[in-house]
Each structure stands twice: as C-alpha cells, then as structure tokens.
Design an enzyme around this catalytic site. Structure first.
Site, PDB file in Angstrom:
ATOM      1  N   SER A   1       0.838  -1.193   0.000  1.00 14.74           N
ATOM      2  CA  SER A   1       0.000   0.000   0.000  1.00 14.74           C
ATOM      3  C   SER A   1       0.875   1.246   0.000  1.00 14.74           C
ATOM      4  O   SER A   1       2.048   1.207   0.385  1.00 14.74           O
ATOM      5  CB  SER A   1      -0.896   0.027   1.240  1.00 14.74           C
ATOM      6  OG  SER A   1      -0.149   0.427   2.386  1.00 14.74           O
ATOM      7  N   ASP A   2       0.311   2.359  -0.417  1.00 12.86           N
ATOM      8  CA  ASP A   2       0.947   3.634  -0.143  1.00 12.86           C
ATOM      9  C   ASP A   2       0.946   3.804   1.374  1.00 12.86           C
ATOM     10  O   ASP A   2       0.125   3.223   2.082  1.00 12.86           O
ATOM     11  CB  ASP A   2       0.169   4.765  -0.820  1.00 12.86           C
ATOM     12  CG  ASP A   2       0.914   6.081  -0.803  1.00 12.86           C
ATOM     13  OD1 ASP A   2       2.131   6.073  -0.516  1.00 12.86           O
ATOM     14  OD2 ASP A   2       0.297   7.116  -1.069  1.00 12.86           O
ATOM     15  N   CYS A   3       1.891   4.583   1.894  1.00 12.16           N
ATOM     16  CA  CYS A   3       1.991   4.706   3.345  1.00 12.16           C
ATOM     17  C   CYS A   3       0.747   5.378   3.920  1.00 12.16           C
ATOM     18  O   CYS A   3       0.346   6.458   3.473  1.00 12.16           O
ATOM     19  CB  CYS A   3       3.253   5.468   3.720  1.00 12.16           C
ATOM     20  SG  CYS A   3       4.755   4.528   3.358  1.00 12.16           S
TER      21      CYS A   3
ATOM     22  N   ALA B   1      -2.208   4.435   3.519  1.00  7.71           N
ATOM     23  CA  ALA B   1      -3.383   4.311   2.656  1.00  7.71           C
ATOM     24  C   ALA B   1      -4.395   3.313   3.220  1.00  7.71           C
ATOM     25  O   ALA B   1      -5.613   3.511   3.079  1.00  7.71           O
ATOM     26  CB  ALA B   1      -2.963   3.889   1.249  1.00  7.71           C
TER      27      ALA B   1
END
Length: 284
Positions: free
Chosen positions: A19-21, A23
C-alpha cells in the site's frame, strides 16, 4: 478486480503489493469505505494488498482475527507471496548475491560516485549561453553562489531520503554530510562566496537582493540556486502557482545584468515552473 484479476491473473504479476503509506488507514478513517477497522483489515487483505505501509493492519489484525472478520487463511495468503519473493531474493538458504553486501559497501567510493551520477543524469540543460558550462577550475575565478536554494539539502533529502548520511569522504567516520550547490561548485573553484539573497523560496522580500547583486558584480562567475522546496509543495500540499515569486525573478534579472558574463541558473524544483520571464535573456 485490479490487484487480483488484472495484475495477477491477466498480467501474470508474481510479486507482492504494498500500500501507499497510511493508505490502508485511510480506507477507514479518511475515505470511510467502512467505519469498522476490523472490516477495513479484511477489505484491504481480500482486495490483494500484501503489505501495509503503516501501522493500521498491525494494530487491528488481531481483533479482526479474534472476532472472525478474517481467518488465518487470509493472512497466510498474503504471507505466502511475501516469503516467496524473499526466497527468490535468497534471503534465507542458500546464501544469495545480496548477502555479501555489508555496511562497508554503503559509504565507499562506488556509492559516492553513484550518488553524484544520479543527480547529473536527472538534470536537464535547457541552454548553455557562451558555453558557461561545464565549469573549468582554471577559468571560473571567484564564483558567487546566490539564491534561496544555494544551500538546499537536508530539508529536502531527509523527506524521503536518509536521515543519517555518509560522512564527507568515502570510508570516513564522522558527522553526516548533506551536500549543497555551494559544495558542488567548490569542487571546481578555489574561491566561492555565497548569499541566499532571499530568505526562502516563498518570500517576496527584496531586502537582501542589493547585496547579492553587488556580490554578483564583483565575482567572475555567478551561479544562482532558485526554484522551490517542500514549503512550496509536498505530499498532501499542492503547489498554488507555477510562477516564480517576484523576488526570485528580480534576483535573476538583476544578477544577470550586473554579472560580467552570462550567469548559470540552477532550478531546483519538483513542480513545473514558468521560465518565460528569463529564458530568452542573453545573460542567462
């Protein structure tokens, strides 16, 4: 659909999905896809996310497992993909090609050369009036490095980069060194003077421009460090304009007019900027 059907089944992607941080946390607390953190864990895992960059899954996975929102099989499916990649990278047995790389390889001469080559290759040279570049140590004389980004380094490099850099020389033990435009110019000049002229990239104060222009007038070579920094735009903070501040434009034009020869303008920016006001200036 995207992570499983498209990426894995149609495209044959055989790695893991991160995941994006934060997210995964946003799924619940920002986007409100669900208001139940336990269900949020189930949703991101079953959607095909293998790694949570952040603390959301780690915080709620035990409760989600305990109340039956997810099963051990849901966790195992994600772990299997992670450990398969680690096996392919030879993190375990037998020893792989990455294993012999130790701490001594981090700050050696090769890593220094590589770190200099990256910025050089990522730079774009728009024009080179009067062959001002490359700088030649035998002919640059006194170099004035001027502008709000003349000393830009640690504030930006620490954003996504290392917080503990190498020392000044390869293999040297010492305090971390954050390199600046002034440092770069000093490699090619015996005498370097510097003045930020403007307090920061967003400032429209012109109080310091006169002194900087006087410095430019007396120097043999002038290098300007202008553009943007993280105060202009960053993650979660959009840029409000693509034009230079009036103060920066005044600094460029006045230094160009005062300098003995065409000045070198180095633009540091991650945001598109309109260079129309000075791109056709014969002294830039």
């Amino acid at each position: 659909w995207l992570l499983t059907e498209v990426a894995r089944e149609e495209w044959g992607f055989d790695g893991y999905v991160t995941s994006d941080c934060d997210a995964d946390n946003d799924v619940v607390f920002s986007h409100h896809f669900t208001d139940d953190p336990n269900q949020g864990v189930a949703d991101v895992l079953k959607a095909g996310t293998d790694v949570d960059c952040g603390g959301f899954v780690g915080k709620y996975v035990a409760s989600a497992l305990g109340n039956g929102t997810i099963t051990e099989a849901d966790i195992d499916e994600r772990l299997a993909k992670l450990f398969r990649v680690r096996m392919r990278l030879a993190h375990f047995d037998p020893t792989g090609p990455l294993s012999p790389i130790g701490a001594d390889d981090i700050c050696n001469q090769y890593s220094f050369d590589l770190s200099q080559d990256g910025p050089a290759q990522s730079s774009a040279l728009l024009k080179n009036t009067a062959k001002a570049l490359p700088l030649e140590a035998s002919s640059v004389g006194t170099v004035a490095v001027i502008g709000p980004n003349a000393n830009l380094s640690e504030s930006d490099s620490g954003y996504y980069g290392p917080h503990n850099t190498c020392a000044e020389k390869p293999g040297e033990k010492g305090p971390p060194k954050y390199w600046t435009l002034v440092d770069a110019v000093q490699k090619y000049a015996s005498k370097v003077v510097s003045d930020v002229a403007i307090p920061n990239v967003l400032s429209n104060s012109t109080d310091g421009i006169a002194a900087a222009v006087a410095m430019a007038k007396s120097a043999d070579t002038v290098v300007l460090g202008v553009g943007t920094d993280l105060s202009w735009s960053a993650e979660g903070h959009d840029a409000k304009t693509i034009t230079f501040t009036d103060a920066q434009l005044q600094l460029i034009s006045q230094c160009a007019e005062a300098a003995k020869k065409p000045i070198i303008v180095v633009i540091f920016t991650a945001t598109p900027l309109d260079i129309t006001p000075f791109k056709d200036n014969a002294k830039v």
